[in-house]
Scaffold this motif. Structure first.
Motif, mmCIF file in Angstrom:
data_model
loop_
_atom_site.group_PDB
_atom_site.id
_atom_site.type_symbol
_atom_site.label_atom_id
_atom_site.label_comp_id
_atom_site.label_asym_id
_atom_site.label_seq_id
_atom_site.Cartn_x
_atom_site.Cartn_y
_atom_site.Cartn_z
ATOM 1 N N ARG A 256 -43.003 83.189 128.145
ATOM 2 C CA ARG A 256 -42.234 84.402 127.828
ATOM 3 C C ARG A 256 -40.995 84.523 128.726
ATOM 4 O O ARG A 256 -39.914 84.885 128.269
ATOM 5 N N THR B 153 -41.869 83.496 121.939
ATOM 6 C CA THR B 153 -42.428 82.380 122.692
ATOM 7 C C THR B 153 -42.499 81.102 121.861
ATOM 8 O O THR B 153 -42.485 80.008 122.415
ATOM 9 N N ASN B 154 -42.557 81.226 120.539
ATOM 10 C CA ASN B 154 -42.603 80.035 119.700
ATOM 11 C C ASN B 154 -41.314 79.218 119.839
ATOM 12 O O ASN B 154 -41.359 77.983 119.861
ATOM 13 N N ALA C 155 -41.648 77.298 123.003
ATOM 14 C CA ALA C 155 -42.625 76.219 122.841
ATOM 15 C C ALA C 155 -42.033 75.048 122.063
ATOM 16 O O ALA C 155 -42.295 73.887 122.381
ATOM 17 N N CYS C 156 -41.211 75.355 121.076
ATOM 18 C CA CYS C 156 -40.572 74.291 120.287
ATOM 19 C C CYS C 156 -39.603 73.462 121.131
ATOM 20 O O CYS C 156 -39.327 72.318 120.793
ATOM 21 N N LYS D 173 -42.291 71.272 123.817
ATOM 22 C CA LYS D 173 -43.144 70.204 123.291
ATOM 23 C C LYS D 173 -42.463 68.830 123.303
ATOM 24 O O LYS D 173 -43.090 67.848 123.702
#
Length: 79
Positions: free
Chosen positions: A34, A45-46, A49-50, A53
């Motif tokens: 966050r 947050t996605n 994360a993208c 990764k």
């Protein structure tokens, strides 16, 4: 045996790695997803994360799934 060169990082990936490394240096622990999302203006947050990764896949960032504040920058070998 063929040795392949590591996949180069994008400018954004280098920026994110530098930010995480700096954050850890200043605070003594890693940021949350966050906090990273807020720092880079991602809507959630996605989005963060993208971006993380691929860095993990390239071996430049690690973390423990399901545990907070476990991001670690993997330094490049100076060889």
């Amino acid at each position: 045996m063929t040795i392949t060169a590591p996949t180069p990082l994008t400018d954004r990936q280098r920026e994110i790695l530098a930010w995480v490394d700096d954050y850890i240096g200043r605070h003594g622990f890693s940021p949350t997803i966050r906090e990273l999302a807020k720092a880079f203006g991602f809507r959630g947050t996605n989005g963060a994360a993208c971006h993380l990764k691929p860095l993990r896949k390239k071996g430049r960032l690690t973390w423990v799934d399901g545990n907070a504040r476990t991001l670690r920058v993997v330094k490049e070998d100076a060889t």
